[in-house]
Design a protein around this motif. Structure first.
Motif, PDB file in Angstrom:
ATOM      1  N   PHE A   8      30.450  39.076  52.385  1.00 16.05           N
ATOM      2  CA  PHE A   8      29.112  38.631  51.977  1.00 16.05           C
ATOM      3  C   PHE A   8      28.978  38.700  50.473  1.00 16.05           C
ATOM      4  CE2 PHE A   8      24.658  39.495  50.938  1.00 16.05           C
ATOM      5  CZ  PHE A   8      24.044  38.417  51.544  1.00 16.05           C
ATOM      6  N   ARG A   9      28.524  37.597  49.872  1.00 17.29           N
ATOM      7  CA  ARG A   9      28.285  37.572  48.436  1.00 17.29           C
ATOM      8  C   ARG A   9      26.972  36.856  48.162  1.00 17.29           C
ATOM      9  NH1 ARG A   9      33.931  36.179  45.268  1.00 17.29           N
ATOM     10  NH2 ARG A   9      34.809  38.259  45.362  1.00 17.29           N
ATOM     11  N   ALA A  10      26.003  37.591  47.665  1.00 15.72           N
ATOM     12  CA  ALA A  10      24.685  37.004  47.394  1.00 15.72           C
ATOM     13  C   ALA A  10      24.667  36.361  46.006  1.00 15.72           C
ATOM     14  CB  ALA A  10      23.610  38.066  47.509  1.00 15.72           C
ATOM     15  N   GLU A  11      25.498  35.347  45.815  1.00 15.14           N
ATOM     16  CA  GLU A  11      25.560  34.640  44.540  1.00 15.14           C
ATOM     17  C   GLU A  11      24.620  33.437  44.574  1.00 15.14           C
ATOM     18  OE1 GLU A  11      29.539  33.488  43.799  1.00 15.14           O
ATOM     19  OE2 GLU A  11      30.292  35.531  43.602  1.00 15.14           O
ATOM     20  N   LYS A  12      23.868  33.255  43.500  1.00 13.33           N
ATOM     21  CA  LYS A  12      22.969  32.100  43.424  1.00 13.33           C
ATOM     22  C   LYS A  12      23.751  30.887  42.936  1.00 13.33           C
ATOM     23  CE  LYS A  12      18.736  34.764  42.789  1.00 13.33           C
ATOM     24  NZ  LYS A  12      17.538  34.995  41.951  1.00 13.33           N
ATOM     25  N   SER A  13      24.666  30.450  43.788  1.00  9.30           N
ATOM     26  CA  SER A  13      25.540  29.334  43.433  1.00  9.30           C
ATOM     27  C   SER A  13      25.389  28.226  44.474  1.00  9.30           C
ATOM     28  CB  SER A  13      27.001  29.780  43.361  1.00  9.30           C
ATOM     29  OG  SER A  13      27.168  30.779  42.383  1.00  9.30           O
ATOM     30  N   LYS A  14      25.261  27.004  43.986  1.00 12.10           N
ATOM     31  CA  LYS A  14      25.098  25.860  44.883  1.00 12.10           C
ATOM     32  C   LYS A  14      26.233  24.847  44.706  1.00 12.10           C
ATOM     33  CE  LYS A  14      20.044  26.148  44.949  1.00 12.10           C
ATOM     34  NZ  LYS A  14      18.773  25.418  44.685  1.00 12.10           N
ATOM     35  N   THR A  15      27.363  25.292  44.203  1.00  6.48           N
ATOM     36  CA  THR A  15      28.463  24.370  43.972  1.00  6.48           C
ATOM     37  C   THR A  15      29.219  24.104  45.266  1.00  6.48           C
ATOM     38  OG1 THR A  15      30.253  25.945  43.535  1.00  6.48           O
ATOM     39  CG2 THR A  15      28.705  25.536  41.748  1.00  6.48           C
ATOM     40  N   ARG A  16      30.113  23.130  45.230  1.00  7.18           N
ATOM     41  CA  ARG A  16      30.900  22.793  46.411  1.00  7.18           C
ATOM     42  C   ARG A  16      31.924  23.871  46.736  1.00  7.18           C
ATOM     43  NH1 ARG A  16      35.880  19.378  45.831  1.00  7.18           N
ATOM     44  NH2 ARG A  16      36.679  19.617  43.722  1.00  7.18           N
ATOM     45  N   ARG A  17      32.039  24.886  45.886  1.00  7.35           N
ATOM     46  CA  ARG A  17      33.020  25.957  46.084  1.00  7.35           C
ATOM     47  C   ARG A  17      32.439  27.195  46.766  1.00  7.35           C
ATOM     48  NH1 ARG A  17      35.814  26.584  40.158  1.00  7.35           N
ATOM     49  NH2 ARG A  17      36.574  24.464  39.886  1.00  7.35           N
ATOM     50  N   HIS A  18      31.112  27.284  46.866  1.00  4.87           N
ATOM     51  CA  HIS A  18      30.494  28.565  47.215  1.00  4.87           C
ATOM     52  C   HIS A  18      29.828  28.593  48.582  1.00  4.87           C
ATOM     53  CE1 HIS A  18      30.858  29.175  42.819  1.00  4.87           C
ATOM     54  NE2 HIS A  18      30.956  30.443  43.162  1.00  4.87           N
ATOM     55  N   LEU A  19      29.981  29.735  49.239  1.00  6.63           N
ATOM     56  CA  LEU A  19      29.251  30.090  50.443  1.00  6.63           C
ATOM     57  C   LEU A  19      28.675  31.493  50.235  1.00  6.63           C
ATOM     58  CD1 LEU A  19      31.875  29.037  53.135  1.00  6.63           C
ATOM     59  CD2 LEU A  19      29.685  27.901  52.757  1.00  6.63           C
ATOM     60  N   ILE A  20      27.570  31.792  50.894  1.00 11.71           N
ATOM     61  CA  ILE A  20      27.022  33.135  50.826  1.00 11.71           C
ATOM     62  C   ILE A  20      27.906  34.108  51.614  1.00 11.71           C
ATOM     63  CG2 ILE A  20      25.055  34.585  51.491  1.00 11.71           C
ATOM     64  CD1 ILE A  20      24.566  32.872  49.028  1.00 11.71           C
ATOM     65  N   GLU A  21      28.452  33.631  52.722  1.00 13.68           N
ATOM     66  CA  GLU A  21      29.365  34.435  53.526  1.00 13.68           C
ATOM     67  C   GLU A  21      30.619  33.626  53.819  1.00 13.68           C
ATOM     68  OE1 GLU A  21      28.467  37.361  57.095  1.00 13.68           O
ATOM     69  OE2 GLU A  21      28.746  35.341  57.869  1.00 13.68           O
ATOM     70  N   PHE A  22      31.763  34.222  53.547  1.00 12.13           N
ATOM     71  CA  PHE A  22      33.027  33.545  53.817  1.00 12.13           C
ATOM     72  C   PHE A  22      33.992  34.549  54.424  1.00 12.13           C
ATOM     73  CE2 PHE A  22      33.366  35.345  49.620  1.00 12.13           C
ATOM     74  CZ  PHE A  22      34.670  35.792  49.528  1.00 12.13           C
ATOM     75  N   TRP A  23      35.121  34.062  54.887  1.00 15.96           N
ATOM     76  CA  TRP A  23      36.120  34.925  55.516  1.00 15.96           C
ATOM     77  C   TRP A  23      37.282  35.150  54.555  1.00 15.96           C
ATOM     78  CZ3 TRP A  23      36.206  36.861  60.713  1.00 15.96           C
ATOM     79  CH2 TRP A  23      35.001  36.639  61.385  1.00 15.96           C
ATOM     80  N   MET A  24      37.729  36.407  54.488  1.00 19.66           N
ATOM     81  CA  MET A  24      38.775  36.762  53.529  1.00 19.66           C
ATOM     82  C   MET A  24      39.956  37.437  54.228  1.00 19.66           C
ATOM     83  SD  MET A  24      38.567  39.010  49.987  1.00 19.66           S
ATOM     84  CE  MET A  24      37.405  37.898  49.224  1.00 19.66           C
ATOM     85  N   ILE A  25      41.144  37.026  53.804  1.00 18.08           N
ATOM     86  CA  ILE A  25      42.393  37.638  54.266  1.00 18.08           C
ATOM     87  C   ILE A  25      42.840  38.604  53.173  1.00 18.08           C
ATOM     88  CG2 ILE A  25      44.803  37.187  54.860  1.00 18.08           C
ATOM     89  CD1 ILE A  25      43.807  34.355  55.757  1.00 18.08           C
ATOM     90  N   GLU A  26      42.984  39.895  53.518  1.00 20.39           N
ATOM     91  CA  GLU A  26      43.221  40.930  52.514  1.00 20.39           C
ATOM     92  C   GLU A  26      44.426  41.809  52.858  1.00 20.39           C
ATOM     93  OE1 GLU A  26      39.242  42.377  50.615  1.00 20.39           O
ATOM     94  OE2 GLU A  26      38.936  42.295  52.794  1.00 20.39           O
ATOM     95  N   PRO A  27      45.570  41.561  52.252  1.00 20.77           N
ATOM     96  CA  PRO A  27      46.706  42.492  52.366  1.00 20.77           C
ATOM     97  C   PRO A  27      46.648  43.553  51.266  1.00 20.77           C
ATOM     98  CG  PRO A  27      47.398  40.178  52.132  1.00 20.77           C
ATOM     99  CD  PRO A  27      45.990  40.281  51.696  1.00 20.77           C
ATOM    100  N   GLU A  28      47.044  44.773  51.609  1.00 23.85           N
ATOM    101  CA  GLU A  28      47.235  45.857  50.640  1.00 23.85           C
ATOM    102  C   GLU A  28      48.628  46.431  50.885  1.00 23.85           C
ATOM    103  OE1 GLU A  28      45.363  47.259  48.170  1.00 23.85           O
ATOM    104  OE2 GLU A  28      43.735  45.802  48.396  1.00 23.85           O
ATOM    105  N   MET A  29      49.422  46.574  49.819  1.00 19.82           N
ATOM    106  CA  MET A  29      50.842  46.870  49.981  1.00 19.82           C
ATOM    107  C   MET A  29      51.277  48.088  49.170  1.00 19.82           C
ATOM    108  SD  MET A  29      51.762  42.857  49.567  1.00 19.82           S
ATOM    109  CE  MET A  29      50.543  42.769  48.252  1.00 19.82           C
TER     110      MET A  29
END
Length: 233
Positions: A8-29
């Motif tokens: 979840f990211r509450a960014e005030k962005s309306k560009t074609r790149r942004h969503l308020i909530e998106f899915w993330m793949i996160e590896p830690e090594m």
């Protein structure tokens, strides 16, 4: 460690790149340092793109995707440091940005247009990045991090870094950022009895899908997009 879940990211962005909530793949090594981390990222993205070309060619054709652009996506990827990026942007006439400023969509797009593959922007100023990123041993004012910028104006698809593994330095960074030490107590305790160099990154699923598929807007790559003024499907 590997996780996949909503972010979840509450960014005030309306560009074609942004969503308020998106899915993330996160590896830690564990035992992975900065260079190891970049290698995993470029190999991972290369594999994804080539696998899509091999297994989803019909779907890409129906979407009208120019697959010739994707066929070029093979590791290693080009790199440019933050310092070099600032100089490049000044030469391109971007007088609105100085060292220490974060890049916006126009800046990332201008950099990406100089390459036909994803490009790493590395070694951002310490002041721009989260508290847990490992400082460059040769320069305290930058950290061992990188953003991977996709071609064709799709923006950052990966952000990653080597993490701080020294407990005292981590506590110092938490204090410098004015964070609640009690809230981050568990995080510090992971290093209390010693730790090892480790790195990780997060890949934004929807932006990656949008880039590979050639979608006009990132909201086309998620079933129920949450936008600035839209919470429910």
């Amino acid at each position: 460690m590997f996780s996949f879940g909503p972010t979840f990211r509450a960014e005030k962005s309306k560009t074609r790149r942004h969503l308020i909530e998106f899915w993330m793949i996160e590896p830690e090594m564990a035992f992975y340092e900065f260079e190891d981390n970049l290698k995993v990222q470029e190999d991972y993205v290369s594999f994804i793109v080539q696998a899509v070309l091999e297994n989803c060619k019909l779907e890409l054709e129906r979407l009208g995707r120019d697959t010739s652009k994707l066929e070029k996506i093979k590791a290693p990827f080009p790199r440019i440091s933050y310092d070099e990026a600032i100089k490049f942007l000044h030469k391109k006439g971007f007088d609105d940005i100085e060292w220490g400023d974060d890049f916006g969509a126009p800046h990332e797009t201008a950099i990406a247009e100089s390459y036909d593959m994803p490009v790493f922007i590395t070694h951002y100023p310490t002041s721009l990045k989260p508290f847990y990123m490992q400082p460059d041993p040769n320069r305290e004012d930058v950290v061992l991090c990188a953003d991977l910028i996709a071609p064709e104006g799709y923006g950052e698809i990966i952000g990653g870094s080597e993490r701080i593994h020294n407990l005292e330095l981590l506590k110092q960074r938490i204090d410098e950022h004015g964070l609640d030490t009690e809230a981050y107590k568990w995080y510090a305790e992971l290093r209390q009895f010693g730790s090892v160099p480790h790195s990780g990154f997060g890949l934004g699923l929807e932006r990656t899908v949008a880039w590979i598929s050639g979608a006009e807007h990132v909201r086309e790559s998620i079933p129920f997009p949450r936008l600035l003024n839209r919470l429910y499907p």
